[in-house]
Design an enzyme around this catalytic site. Structure first.
Site, PDB file in Angstrom:
ATOM      1  N   GLY A  58       1.133   4.111   3.996  1.00  0.00           N
ATOM      2  CA  GLY A  58       2.472   3.648   3.649  1.00  0.00           C
ATOM      3  C   GLY A  58       3.176   4.938   2.174  1.00  0.00           C
ATOM      4  O   GLY A  58       4.274   3.951   2.651  1.00  0.00           O
ATOM      5  N   GLY A  99       0.865  -0.986   0.442  1.00  0.00           N
ATOM      6  CA  GLY A  99      -0.097  -0.014   0.059  1.00  0.00           C
ATOM      7  C   GLY A  99       0.612   0.981  -0.033  1.00  0.00           C
ATOM      8  O   GLY A  99       0.885   2.390   0.267  1.00  0.00           O
ATOM      9  N   ALA A 100       1.683   1.367  -0.610  1.00  0.00           N
ATOM     10  CA  ALA A 100       3.043   2.356  -0.624  1.00  0.00           C
ATOM     11  C   ALA A 100       2.397   4.153  -2.111  1.00  0.00           C
ATOM     12  O   ALA A 100       3.125   4.432  -1.655  1.00  0.00           O
ATOM     13  CB  ALA A 100       4.596   1.745  -1.223  1.00  0.00           C
ATOM     14  N   SER A 131      -4.881  -1.548  13.714  1.00  0.00           N
ATOM     15  CA  SER A 131      -5.636   0.201  13.981  1.00  0.00           C
ATOM     16  C   SER A 131      -6.260  -0.044  16.092  1.00  0.00           C
ATOM     17  O   SER A 131      -6.676  -1.631  15.740  1.00  0.00           O
ATOM     18  CB  SER A 131      -7.194   0.418  13.097  1.00  0.00           C
ATOM     19  OG  SER A 131      -7.516   0.935  13.518  1.00  0.00           O
ATOM     20  N   GLY A 147      -1.533   7.869   1.409  1.00  0.00           N
ATOM     21  CA  GLY A 147      -1.606   7.406   3.190  1.00  0.00           C
ATOM     22  C   GLY A 147      -0.081   6.855   3.527  1.00  0.00           C
ATOM     23  O   GLY A 147       1.186   7.800   3.264  1.00  0.00           O
ATOM     24  N   TYR A 191     -14.309  -3.491   9.465  1.00  0.00           N
ATOM     25  CA  TYR A 191     -13.138  -3.099   9.419  1.00  0.00           C
ATOM     26  C   TYR A 191     -12.792  -2.965  10.906  1.00  0.00           C
ATOM     27  O   TYR A 191     -11.141  -3.834  10.966  1.00  0.00           O
ATOM     28  CB  TYR A 191     -13.586  -1.251   9.749  1.00  0.00           C
ATOM     29  CG  TYR A 191     -11.315  -0.448   9.327  1.00  0.00           C
ATOM     30  CD1 TYR A 191     -10.470  -0.668   8.208  1.00  0.00           C
ATOM     31  CD2 TYR A 191     -11.588   0.054  10.864  1.00  0.00           C
ATOM     32  CE1 TYR A 191      -9.735  -0.590   8.838  1.00  0.00           C
ATOM     33  CE2 TYR A 191     -10.349   0.328  10.337  1.00  0.00           C
ATOM     34  CZ  TYR A 191      -9.077   0.255   9.347  1.00  0.00           C
ATOM     35  OH  TYR A 191      -8.274   1.129   9.703  1.00  0.00           O
TER      36      TYR A 191
END
Length: 299
Positions: free
Chosen positions: A31, A25-26, A142, A29, A168
């Site tokens: 990442g 996920g780079a 999280s 955000g 989530y």
């Protein structure tokens, strides 16, 4: 004694030249913030992304050594292909990518999509790469796990009432428990690899940016507007992850902001919810994930 966190800055990463680090996920955000800081410190960062075109754009803007490889964590075939495409050893694996969806759907493998992307995909990736990981596995979880209820009898939420936030939180509680069992297994095996769990705080990112539903789209727009003014930016959101790399933190620790409600602040050791400390549930979650993904930790 841990260092004075109020004095922490990316300079504490030191010179990471020669280190090879995977960040999932780079492109956006946390990442993206993580990738920028690690590359600036001299590491070679493998940007594991779904959109390689956007990944190439991001890489071109980053000063440092990067490469872009495709992976879709919601597709086990893609996860396996990515693991096969990575050459050589990896010093650190950062399972950062995550999603918050606005409606229930399943992955190509038949997994509830939030769980499949946030936990089962990273679980499989970690097991497939583990033999080449030299030092550290970081899972970005999280504090949303604190409000979650684990559904061991219905992990894909087929019978449970599905909401975006429930799914989530459920996926992040599963990740917390996986991290607990991963740390236990590494300790038992006297492995040189350590693992940490991360809470980035409230970050202005694109975790849940669009929706086909007008009310949800409006809600996301309001939340995004507040986040842009009040939340951490992506570089600040990356700090707990970077802190866990630079500082002598006990294995298995959970790191996040020390401010009110864990939204902002300097990184520190955090407590977990009681449900996230249950070793029996942790073992069951891992058994479930092993069965679903067909992978196990080769240790």
């Amino acid at each position: 004694m841990l260092p004075d966190v109020t004095q922490w800055s990316p300079a504490r990463l030191g010179n990471l030249t020669g280190k090879r680090i995977i960040v999932t996920g780079a492109t956006n955000g946390v990442g993206l913030g993580t990738t920028r800081a690690l590359a600036k410190a001299g590491a070679h960062v493998i940007m594991a992304v779904r959109n390689t075109e956007l990944g190439a754009q991001r890489a071109a803007d980053i000063a440092g050594s990067t490469e872009v490889l495709k992976v879709d964590l919601a597709d086990l075939d893609s996860v396996r292909a990515f693991a096969d495409s990575v050459d050589g050893d990896i010093d650190i694996l950062i399972n950062n990518a995550g999603v918050l969806t606005d409606q229930r759907h399943e992955t190509v493998d038949g997994f509830e999509a939030t769980l499949g992307t946030n936990m089962l995909g990273p679980f499989a990736l970690t097991n497939l790469l583990f033999g080449r990981v030299r030092s550290q596995i970081i899972n970005v979880a999280s504090d949303g796990h604190r409000q979650a209820t684990l559904r061991l009898d219905d992990m894909h939420l087929r019978r449970t009432k599905w909401t975006a936030l429930f799914a989530y939180g459920h996926s992040k509680l599963a990740m917390m428990l996986w991290g607990l069992e991963l740390d236990r297994r590494l300790r038992v095996a006297n492995s040189e690899v350590v693992t940490h769990l991360i809470h980035p705080g409230w970050v202005a990112s694109n975790l849940a940016q669009t929706s086909d539903k007008p009310l949800m789209a409006a809600a996301y727009k309001v939340v995004d507007g507040l986040a842009q003014r009040l939340a951490n930016d992506v570089d600040e959101g990356a700090v707990p992850t970077l802190y866990s790399i630079s500082e002598p933190i006990p294995p298995g620790s959970y790191i996040g902001p020390n401010g009110r409600f864990g939204l902002r602040g300097t990184p520190t050791l955090l407590g977990r919810s009681p449900d996230a400390c249950d070793y029996d549930d942790a073992a069951r979650v891992v058994q479930f994930a092993e069965k679903e993904t067909g992978t196990t930790l080769p240790i």
